[in-house]
Design a protein around this motif. Structure first.
Motif, mmCIF file in Angstrom:
data_model
loop_
_atom_site.group_PDB
_atom_site.id
_atom_site.type_symbol
_atom_site.label_atom_id
_atom_site.label_comp_id
_atom_site.label_asym_id
_atom_site.label_seq_id
_atom_site.Cartn_x
_atom_site.Cartn_y
_atom_site.Cartn_z
ATOM 1 N N LYS A 97 3.935 47.772 57.492
ATOM 2 C CA LYS A 97 2.946 47.064 56.695
ATOM 3 C C LYS A 97 3.555 46.474 55.423
ATOM 4 C CE LYS A 97 -0.595 50.401 58.153
ATOM 5 N NZ LYS A 97 -1.582 51.394 57.683
ATOM 6 N N THR A 98 4.741 46.941 55.041
ATOM 7 C CA THR A 98 5.266 46.557 53.743
ATOM 8 C C THR A 98 6.291 45.437 53.789
ATOM 9 O OG1 THR A 98 6.939 48.300 53.879
ATOM 10 C CG2 THR A 98 4.872 48.853 52.793
ATOM 11 N N ALA A 99 7.000 45.268 54.899
ATOM 12 C CA ALA A 99 8.048 44.247 54.939
ATOM 13 C C ALA A 99 7.441 42.852 54.943
ATOM 14 C CB ALA A 99 8.925 44.444 56.168
ATOM 15 N N ALA A 100 7.933 41.990 54.055
ATOM 16 C CA ALA A 100 7.486 40.599 54.028
ATOM 17 C C ALA A 100 8.250 39.809 55.085
ATOM 18 C CB ALA A 100 7.727 40.004 52.645
ATOM 19 N N ASN A 101 7.640 38.758 55.613
ATOM 20 C CA ASN A 101 8.343 37.937 56.594
ATOM 21 C C ASN A 101 9.142 36.850 55.883
ATOM 22 O OD1 ASN A 101 6.576 35.692 56.068
ATOM 23 N ND2 ASN A 101 5.052 36.630 57.429
ATOM 24 N N SER A 102 9.939 36.114 56.652
ATOM 25 C CA SER A 102 10.833 35.126 56.049
ATOM 26 C C SER A 102 10.070 34.019 55.326
ATOM 27 C CB SER A 102 11.747 34.522 57.122
ATOM 28 O OG SER A 102 10.981 33.940 58.166
ATOM 29 N N ASP A 103 8.904 33.640 55.846
ATOM 30 C CA ASP A 103 8.106 32.608 55.188
ATOM 31 C C ASP A 103 7.617 33.091 53.824
ATOM 32 O OD1 ASP A 103 6.478 30.055 55.189
ATOM 33 O OD2 ASP A 103 4.855 31.535 55.059
ATOM 34 N N GLN A 104 7.171 34.341 53.763
ATOM 35 C CA GLN A 104 6.714 34.898 52.493
ATOM 36 C C GLN A 104 7.855 34.991 51.491
ATOM 37 O OE1 GLN A 104 5.048 38.480 54.230
ATOM 38 N NE2 GLN A 104 2.963 37.813 53.735
ATOM 39 N N VAL A 105 9.041 35.346 51.985
ATOM 40 C CA VAL A 105 10.211 35.422 51.107
ATOM 41 C C VAL A 105 10.502 34.053 50.499
ATOM 42 C CG1 VAL A 105 12.721 35.732 51.067
ATOM 43 C CG2 VAL A 105 11.270 37.404 52.240
ATOM 44 N N GLN A 106 10.475 33.015 51.325
ATOM 45 C CA GLN A 106 10.742 31.671 50.825
ATOM 46 C C GLN A 106 9.697 31.241 49.803
ATOM 47 O OE1 GLN A 106 13.504 29.910 51.337
ATOM 48 N NE2 GLN A 106 14.188 31.734 52.458
ATOM 49 N N ARG A 107 8.456 31.627 50.027
ATOM 50 C CA ARG A 107 7.398 31.278 49.076
ATOM 51 C C ARG A 107 7.579 32.014 47.752
ATOM 52 N NH1 ARG A 107 1.765 32.054 52.007
ATOM 53 N NH2 ARG A 107 1.038 31.478 49.910
ATOM 54 N N LEU A 108 8.001 33.266 47.820
ATOM 55 C CA LEU A 108 8.259 34.020 46.587
ATOM 56 C C LEU A 108 9.354 33.348 45.769
ATOM 57 C CD1 LEU A 108 8.191 37.724 47.866
ATOM 58 C CD2 LEU A 108 6.569 36.687 46.270
ATOM 59 N N LEU A 109 10.444 32.975 46.442
ATOM 60 C CA LEU A 109 11.558 32.345 45.741
ATOM 61 C C LEU A 109 11.155 30.975 45.195
ATOM 62 C CD1 LEU A 109 14.467 33.243 48.201
ATOM 63 C CD2 LEU A 109 13.977 34.301 45.990
ATOM 64 N N ALA A 110 10.409 30.225 45.998
ATOM 65 C CA ALA A 110 10.005 28.883 45.580
ATOM 66 C C ALA A 110 9.009 28.907 44.428
ATOM 67 C CB ALA A 110 9.409 28.124 46.766
ATOM 68 N N SER A 111 8.362 30.051 44.209
ATOM 69 C CA SER A 111 7.375 30.142 43.129
ATOM 70 C C SER A 111 8.031 30.188 41.753
ATOM 71 C CB SER A 111 6.499 31.390 43.320
ATOM 72 O OG SER A 111 7.210 32.576 42.993
ATOM 73 N N CYS A 112 9.355 30.380 41.714
ATOM 74 C CA CYS A 112 10.078 30.451 40.440
ATOM 75 C C CYS A 112 10.454 29.041 39.981
ATOM 76 C CB CYS A 112 11.345 31.294 40.587
ATOM 77 S SG CYS A 112 11.052 33.001 41.111
ATOM 78 N N ASP A 113 10.068 28.689 38.783
ATOM 79 C CA ASP A 113 10.408 27.382 38.219
ATOM 80 C C ASP A 113 11.802 27.472 37.607
ATOM 81 O OD1 ASP A 113 10.639 24.972 36.969
ATOM 82 O OD2 ASP A 113 8.863 25.186 35.694
ATOM 83 N N THR A 114 12.804 27.083 38.380
ATOM 84 C CA THR A 114 14.186 27.242 37.931
ATOM 85 C C THR A 114 14.600 26.219 36.870
ATOM 86 O OG1 THR A 114 14.911 25.942 39.853
ATOM 87 C CG2 THR A 114 14.953 28.344 40.063
ATOM 88 N N SER A 115 13.663 25.372 36.449
ATOM 89 C CA SER A 115 13.960 24.468 35.334
ATOM 90 C C SER A 115 13.745 25.173 33.997
ATOM 91 C CB SER A 115 13.079 23.216 35.406
ATOM 92 O OG SER A 115 11.712 23.540 35.190
#
Length: 227
Positions: A40-58
Protein backbone atom coordinates in the motif's frame (compact mmCIF):
# COMPACT_ATOMS: atom_id res chain seq x y z
CA UNK A 1 7.48 -23.91 4.21
CA UNK A 2 9.67 -23.50 7.28
CA UNK A 3 9.07 -19.75 7.24
CA UNK A 4 5.31 -20.28 7.01
CA UNK A 5 5.37 -22.64 10.00
CA UNK A 6 7.28 -20.09 12.04
CA UNK A 7 4.81 -17.33 11.19
CA UNK A 8 1.81 -19.52 12.01
CA UNK A 9 3.38 -20.42 15.34
CA UNK A 10 3.94 -16.74 16.09
CA UNK A 11 0.32 -15.88 15.34
CA UNK A 12 -0.90 -18.67 17.63
CA UNK A 13 1.17 -17.34 20.52
CA UNK A 14 -0.18 -13.79 20.53
CA UNK A 15 -2.21 -14.46 23.63
CA UNK A 16 0.57 -16.26 25.51
CA UNK A 17 2.79 -14.69 28.21
CA UNK A 18 5.46 -12.35 26.87
CA UNK A 19 8.48 -14.64 26.96
CA UNK A 20 11.65 -13.84 24.95
CA UNK A 21 10.93 -16.64 22.48
CA UNK A 22 7.38 -15.32 22.06
CA UNK A 23 8.66 -11.84 21.27
CA UNK A 24 10.86 -13.26 18.51
CA UNK A 25 7.92 -15.21 17.11
CA UNK A 26 5.82 -12.06 17.18
CA UNK A 27 8.48 -10.21 15.23
CA UNK A 28 8.35 -12.86 12.51
CA UNK A 29 4.57 -12.54 12.40
CA UNK A 30 4.87 -8.78 11.93
CA UNK A 31 7.18 -9.38 8.97
CA UNK A 32 4.24 -10.83 7.05
CA UNK A 33 1.94 -7.96 8.01
CA UNK A 34 4.60 -5.40 7.13
CA UNK A 35 5.03 -7.00 3.71
CA UNK A 36 1.30 -6.59 3.10
CA UNK A 37 1.46 -2.97 4.24
CA UNK A 38 4.36 -2.32 1.87
CA UNK A 39 2.03 -3.02 -1.04
CA UNK A 40 0.00 0.00 0.00
CA UNK A 41 2.94 2.33 0.54
CA UNK A 42 5.11 2.08 -2.58
CA UNK A 43 4.47 4.85 -5.10
CA UNK A 44 4.40 3.97 -8.79
CA UNK A 45 6.68 5.49 -11.42
CA UNK A 46 4.05 7.99 -12.55
CA UNK A 47 3.60 9.27 -9.00
CA UNK A 48 7.36 9.55 -8.61
CA UNK A 49 7.61 11.67 -11.75
CA UNK A 50 4.80 13.90 -10.52
CA UNK A 51 6.50 14.39 -7.16
CA UNK A 52 9.74 15.41 -8.85
CA UNK A 53 7.98 17.63 -11.37
CA UNK A 54 6.18 19.46 -8.55
CA UNK A 55 9.49 21.08 -7.53
CA UNK A 56 10.10 24.49 -9.10
CA UNK A 57 13.79 24.16 -9.87
CA UNK A 58 13.98 27.82 -10.89
CA UNK A 59 13.93 28.62 -7.16
CA UNK A 60 16.47 27.83 -4.44
CA UNK A 61 14.01 25.79 -2.41
CA UNK A 62 12.85 23.95 -5.51
CA UNK A 63 16.43 22.95 -6.39
CA UNK A 64 16.95 21.68 -2.86
CA UNK A 65 13.67 19.79 -2.68
CA UNK A 66 14.24 18.18 -6.09
CA UNK A 67 17.67 16.94 -4.97
CA UNK A 68 16.25 15.60 -1.69
CA UNK A 69 13.41 13.75 -3.43
CA UNK A 70 15.77 12.34 -6.06
CA UNK A 71 18.05 10.92 -3.37
CA UNK A 72 15.15 9.36 -1.50
CA UNK A 73 13.65 7.76 -4.61
CA UNK A 74 16.85 6.61 -6.32
CA UNK A 75 18.96 5.55 -3.34
CA UNK A 76 16.23 4.52 -0.90
CA UNK A 77 17.75 6.62 1.86
CA UNK A 78 16.12 7.32 5.19
CA UNK A 79 15.16 10.92 5.93
CA UNK A 80 17.77 11.08 8.69
CA UNK A 81 20.51 9.90 6.33
CA UNK A 82 19.71 12.68 3.87
CA UNK A 83 19.69 15.23 6.69
CA UNK A 84 23.14 14.07 7.89
CA UNK A 85 24.82 14.28 4.48
CA UNK A 86 28.00 16.38 4.53
CA UNK A 87 29.86 17.97 1.61
CA UNK A 88 32.84 15.67 2.17
CA UNK A 89 30.54 12.63 1.94
CA UNK A 90 30.22 13.14 -1.82
CA UNK A 91 33.16 11.64 -3.72
CA UNK A 92 32.68 13.19 -7.15
CA UNK A 93 35.82 11.64 -8.62
CA UNK A 94 34.90 8.08 -7.58
CA UNK A 95 31.19 8.58 -8.24
CA UNK A 96 30.27 7.47 -4.73
CA UNK A 97 28.45 8.84 -1.72
CA UNK A 98 29.13 8.07 1.94
CA UNK A 99 26.01 7.42 4.00
CA UNK A 100 26.03 7.95 7.75
CA UNK A 101 23.39 5.60 9.10
CA UNK A 102 20.50 7.13 11.00
CA UNK A 103 20.56 3.87 12.99
CA UNK A 104 23.90 3.60 14.79
CA UNK A 105 27.26 5.14 13.92
CA UNK A 106 28.10 3.08 10.83
CA UNK A 107 28.93 4.56 7.43
CA UNK A 108 28.76 2.92 4.02
CA UNK A 109 29.62 3.91 0.47
CA UNK A 110 27.02 3.76 -2.28
CA UNK A 111 27.32 4.41 -6.02
CA UNK A 112 26.22 7.90 -7.03
CA UNK A 113 23.90 7.60 -10.06
CA UNK A 114 24.30 10.31 -12.70
CA UNK A 115 20.83 11.79 -12.17
CA UNK A 116 21.35 11.98 -8.40
CA UNK A 117 24.74 13.63 -8.86
CA UNK A 118 23.28 16.14 -11.32
CA UNK A 119 20.45 17.03 -8.92
CA UNK A 120 22.88 17.57 -6.03
CA UNK A 121 25.29 19.57 -8.20
CA UNK A 122 22.48 21.83 -9.44
CA UNK A 123 21.40 22.48 -5.86
CA UNK A 124 24.96 23.25 -4.73
CA UNK A 125 25.40 25.70 -7.63
CA UNK A 126 22.00 27.39 -7.60
CA UNK A 127 20.17 26.50 -4.39
CA UNK A 128 22.48 26.23 -1.39
CA UNK A 129 23.07 29.71 0.09
CA UNK A 130 26.67 30.89 -0.40
CA UNK A 131 26.71 32.27 3.14
CA UNK A 132 26.10 28.86 4.71
CA UNK A 133 28.74 28.25 7.39
CA UNK A 134 28.45 24.52 8.07
CA UNK A 135 29.34 21.49 5.96
CA UNK A 136 25.85 19.98 5.86
CA UNK A 137 24.63 19.65 2.28
CA UNK A 138 20.94 20.40 2.78
CA UNK A 139 20.13 23.55 4.74
CA UNK A 140 17.39 26.10 5.25
CA UNK A 141 17.11 28.55 2.38
CA UNK A 142 16.29 31.49 4.65
CA UNK A 143 18.73 32.71 7.30
CA UNK A 144 19.91 31.35 9.60
CA UNK A 145 20.95 28.56 7.24
CA UNK A 146 20.76 25.70 9.71
CA UNK A 147 21.01 22.10 8.58
CA UNK A 148 17.73 20.43 7.73
CA UNK A 149 16.43 18.07 10.39
CA UNK A 150 14.95 14.64 9.76
CA UNK A 151 11.53 16.21 10.25
CA UNK A 152 12.29 18.90 7.68
CA UNK A 153 13.19 16.26 5.08
CA UNK A 154 9.91 14.51 5.82
CA UNK A 155 8.08 17.82 5.37
CA UNK A 156 9.64 18.24 1.92
CA UNK A 157 8.11 14.91 0.90
CA UNK A 158 4.76 15.72 2.47
CA UNK A 159 4.53 19.11 0.77
CA UNK A 160 5.43 17.59 -2.61
CA UNK A 161 2.63 15.07 -2.13
CA UNK A 162 0.20 17.85 -1.27
CA UNK A 163 1.13 19.75 -4.43
CA UNK A 164 0.30 16.62 -6.42
CA UNK A 165 -2.97 16.05 -4.58
CA UNK A 166 -1.79 12.76 -3.07
CA UNK A 167 -2.87 11.37 0.27
CA UNK A 168 -0.40 12.16 3.10
CA UNK A 169 2.97 10.72 2.14
CA UNK A 170 5.96 10.05 4.40
CA UNK A 171 9.63 9.96 3.42
CA UNK A 172 9.83 6.26 4.31
CA UNK A 173 7.31 5.51 1.58
CA UNK A 174 9.92 6.54 -0.96
CA UNK A 175 12.32 3.99 0.54
CA UNK A 176 9.74 1.30 -0.24
CA UNK A 177 9.32 2.86 -3.67
CA UNK A 178 13.04 2.71 -4.47
CA UNK A 179 13.10 -1.02 -3.69
CA UNK A 180 9.94 -1.76 -5.64
CA UNK A 181 11.09 0.14 -8.73
CA UNK A 182 14.44 -1.66 -8.62
CA UNK A 183 12.66 -5.01 -8.45
CA UNK A 184 10.46 -4.12 -11.41
CA UNK A 185 13.59 -3.07 -13.28
CA UNK A 186 15.09 -6.53 -12.88
CA UNK A 187 17.34 -6.02 -9.84
CA UNK A 188 17.96 -9.05 -7.64
CA UNK A 189 17.12 -9.23 -3.95
CA UNK A 190 20.80 -9.11 -2.92
CA UNK A 191 21.28 -5.99 -5.05
CA UNK A 192 18.26 -4.30 -3.48
CA UNK A 193 19.36 -5.37 0.00
CA UNK A 194 22.83 -3.95 -0.64
CA UNK A 195 21.42 -0.57 -1.68
CA UNK A 196 19.07 -0.40 1.31
CA UNK A 197 21.84 -1.75 3.56
CA UNK A 198 19.71 -4.53 4.98
CA UNK A 199 21.35 -7.29 6.99
CA UNK A 200 18.37 -9.60 6.67
CA UNK A 201 16.90 -10.84 3.39
CA UNK A 202 13.41 -10.97 4.90
CA UNK A 203 13.62 -7.25 5.65
CA UNK A 204 14.43 -6.63 1.99
CA UNK A 205 11.38 -8.64 0.96
CA UNK A 206 9.18 -6.30 3.01
CA UNK A 207 10.39 -3.33 1.01
CA UNK A 208 10.50 -4.97 -2.39
CA UNK A 209 7.26 -6.98 -2.11
CA UNK A 210 8.97 -10.20 -3.07
CA UNK A 211 6.91 -13.28 -3.85
CA UNK A 212 7.33 -16.42 -1.75
CA UNK A 213 9.45 -18.26 -4.32
CA UNK A 214 11.98 -15.42 -4.58
CA UNK A 215 12.19 -15.19 -0.81
CA UNK A 216 12.65 -18.95 -0.42
CA UNK A 217 15.62 -18.90 -2.79
CA UNK A 218 17.69 -16.75 -0.44
CA UNK A 219 16.19 -17.28 3.03
CA UNK A 220 18.38 -19.08 5.54
CA UNK A 221 16.91 -21.95 7.59
CA UNK A 222 15.59 -21.04 11.01
CA UNK A 223 17.54 -22.55 13.92
CA UNK A 224 16.24 -26.02 14.63
CA UNK A 225 14.72 -26.61 11.19
CA UNK A 226 15.28 -30.02 9.67
CA UNK A 227 17.04 -29.91 6.32
Amino acid sequence: MALRRRVQTAAARRGAPDRPCDRKAGQRSRVVQDRRNARKTAANSDQVQRLLASCDTSTRSGCRDFAVLTMLVRLGLRAGEVAKLQLEHIDWRAGEIVIAHSKGNRTERLPLPADVGEAIAAYLRHGRPASTQGRTVFVRITAPHHALTTGAVTQIVRHAGERCGFEPIHAHRLRHTAATLMLRGGASLPEIGQLLRHRNAITTSIYAKVDRDALRSIARPWPGDVA
